[in-house]
Design a protein around this motif. Structure first.
Motif: not given
Length: 618
Positions: A580-602
């Motif tokens: 559940s703690v890891i899940a909270k981190g995932n929620v924060f990640l999805s809210n704060y960050l877009v285009n994971g792994g693709k940012s440089s290309k964009i």
């Protein structure tokens, strides 16, 4: 500690800071003098020796108000009288030292506020003060005597450089010594990494290539040439950075590439003009005394010699920097400029020249910034808001909406994601070790509130409680300090907790997060995103008084320092709670960050499209 409302019948006040030793204080201990400490170190010294004293913090009831005064005073060069004298090539040279000057001002203005309040309360007393406090007090009182030995020199933010040779070997050099070595080093390497003259050169200013690894590779794949302009930090400092520069075909520009003989006469002439203007400007005591007035008392007598030294050193130096930067632009035809901040000395110069040359500039978000209520002024003064840059590359919707809500145009914002985290999304071979990682960011000198004794005591107590908690769990604790922390502070912590299960390290934080079992962190830290991407349980311990409506504290497991043992135990023993703690981190990640792994290309796609438009227009 005595209450401030008590009688002020004592006719003697001792005002001390960390420059005063216990031996220098001894002669006053058997008197009726009241003692007031002005920093954490002097408070601890007296506390350890059971000496009753008061703390200067108690005389300030509005730290934010003091901070606003620091912002106002640090923008002294924006006054019309000053800007007219310090304008060179259309650039207000005074703004180049705003960051250094503000860093100097924050503890000084705080003490000045406190001293004016103390003086008002104890006017009839005789004052004995440490050298710096003595000098501040004499700005408005003659009833003061000095104790201790005066410091010979004021040290500014960039007077020393922290040089990291290996993960375990760091040391400080004076900026003059460092720059002498760096010049020789750059001149040697510039022969190998000199860029070619073409319109596909992308200029990166004061950037760490290892943090932009994926971006450099994508630029190379798209026939864009990364070119570094690093006047403060080396481009290559270890094998990893060397191999990356080679593999990405990156280059860097050095002033070695410029034939300065052609410029010498003009630069010397312009330096003389600015030097004369500075001398004339600093004769205007009437203006400056009024401008540097705090609580109806002028601080100018203290500030004047120090600000003059800073101006003489940095503003005269800026003449050469501006002229050579212009030649580099003309010679190498940069199509875009990427910067990580707008407040740095060289960043401001480069952005100014880019504007003159009609070269598009992009400010790269390079960390997680406070996004709560009333944080904009702080961020704006930290150089992370696009006031000069044409565009800003942001990591996600939270930062985008934050900028929009604070008046930044949508046309300025590129929603790319974090180019600094792209690599992490491709790491699959994670190995977990039996240790808890604690990333520590202690109070700094960026805000008046961070200098308070109360906050420093909370910070020290947090470390103690965490070490105590981990000691009961048969786990190792690895402590990683923020790079800005001094060796002296690290040594203090190390000596306070000489336990076998506690290890303080300078290793790369990401590699530590990869291997840790649990990630503990204090307050705001970009490393939280690293841990979330790597799916580690994140426990955020709030020490500083940040806005409660920040995205950090809404999404993550945020706890009080006293709850550390209970939470760690639950994560270790209860897999459901851990997930559940890891899940909270995932929620924060999805809210704060877009285009994971693709940012440089964009980002590179944008740079490529803009370059194509530019070519077609010509």
């Amino acid at each position: 500690m005595e209450n401030l409302e008590q009688s002020t019948s004592n006719n003697c006040l001792i005002l001390i800071d960390s420059s005063i030793s216990f031996n220098e204080l001894k002669s006053f201990l058997n008197t009726s003098c009241k003692i007031i400490t002005f920093d954490y170190q002097s408070h601890i010294l007296l506390k350890q020796n059971n000496i009753v004293h008061e703390i200067s913090d108690e005389f300030i009831d509005d730290a934010d108000g003091v901070q606003q005064t620091c912002y106002l005073l640090s923008r002294w060069s924006n006054d019309k009288l000053v800007s007219e004298n310090l304008c060179y090539d259309g650039l207000n040279l005074g703004n180049l030292i705003q960051e250094e000057f503000r860093h100097f001002l924050i503890p000084i203005v705080k003490k000045f506020f406190e001293l004016t309040k103390i003086y008002e309360k104890f006017k009839s007393s005789e004052f004995f003060a440490a050298p710096a406090l003595y000098e501040l007090l004499t700005c408005f009182s003659t009833q003061v005597k000095k104790i201790g030995i005066s410091q010979s020199k004021t040290e500014f933010l960039n007077d020393t450089v922290l040089f990291k040779l290996t993960p375990s070997l760091t040391f400080r050099l004076s900026s003059d010594v460092y720059n002498s070595f760096k010049k020789i080093y750059d001149d040697i390497l510039s022969v190998l990494f000199k860029p070619r003259i073409n319109d596909s050169n992308i200029l990166l200013v004061e950037a760490d290539p290892l943090k932009l690894k994926h971006l450099l590779q994508i630029l190379h794949q798209n026939n864009l040439k990364p070119v570094f302009l690093n006047r403060r930090r080396p481009v290559i400092w270890n094998l990893s950075s060397f191999l990356l520069i080679i593999s990405s075909k990156s280059k860097f520009v050095s002033y070695h590439h410029i034939h300065k003989n052609d410029l010498y006469q003009r630069i010397m002439f312009d330096k003389k003009i600015i030097s004369d203007k500075l001398n004339h400007l600093f004769e205007n005591d009437s203006f400056f005394s009024k401008f540097f007035t705090v609580n109806d008392k002028s601080l100018w007598q203290f500030v004047k010699p120090r600000l003059y030294v800073l101006c003489k050193k940095q503003l005269i130096k800026s003449i050469e920097e501006i002229r050579i930067t212009e030649i580099l632009f003309d010679k190498y035809g940069f199509s875009h400029v990427l910067v990580l901040s707008e407040i740095g000395f060289n960043e401001q110069i480069t952005l100014h020249v880019a504007k003159k040359k009609s070269v598009t500039s992009v400010l790269l978000q390079h960390g997680v910034y406070e996004d709560g209520t009333n944080s904009f002024t702080y961020n704006d003064n930290s150089g992370v808001i696009p006031n000069i840059s044409d565009k800003i590359s942001v990591w996600g919707e939270i930062m985008k909406n934050y900028l929009l809500s604070n008046g930044i145009s949508l046309q300025k914002i590129l929603l790319t994601g974090s180019i600094m985290h792209d690599d992490l999304f491709f790491r699959n071979d994670l190995k977990q070790n039996n240790f808890i990682l604690f990333a520590v960011t202690p109070p700094s000198q960026n805000h008046v509130s961070e200098l308070s004794v109360d906050l420093r005591e909370k910070f020290d107590l947090s470390i103690k409680l965490i070490i105590d908690a981990v000691s009961k769990m048969n786990k190792n604790l690895v402590i990683k300090f923020h790079p800005s922390v001094t060796e002296k502070e690290i040594l203090r912590i190390r000596n306070s907790y000489p336990y076998d299960f506690v290890k303080i390290t300078n290793q790369n934080i990401t590699s530590l997060i990869e291997k840790c079992e649990i990630f503990l962190v204090t307050d705001f830290s970009t490393t939280i995103l690293d841990a979330a991407i790597l799916k580690k349980p994140i426990v955020l311990i709030q020490i500083m008084n940040f806005s409660k409506n920040s995205s950090f504290f809404q999404s993550l497991l945020t706890i009080e320092k006293t709850d550390v043992e209970k939470i760690l135990k639950s994560i270790i023993e209860d897999s459901k709670f851990k997930n559940s703690v890891i899940a909270k981190g995932n929620v924060f990640l999805s809210n704060y960050l877009v285009n994971g792994g693709k940012s440089s290309k964009i980002l590179v796609d944008y740079l490529t499209s803009m370059r194509t438009v530019s070519i077609n227009n010509h």
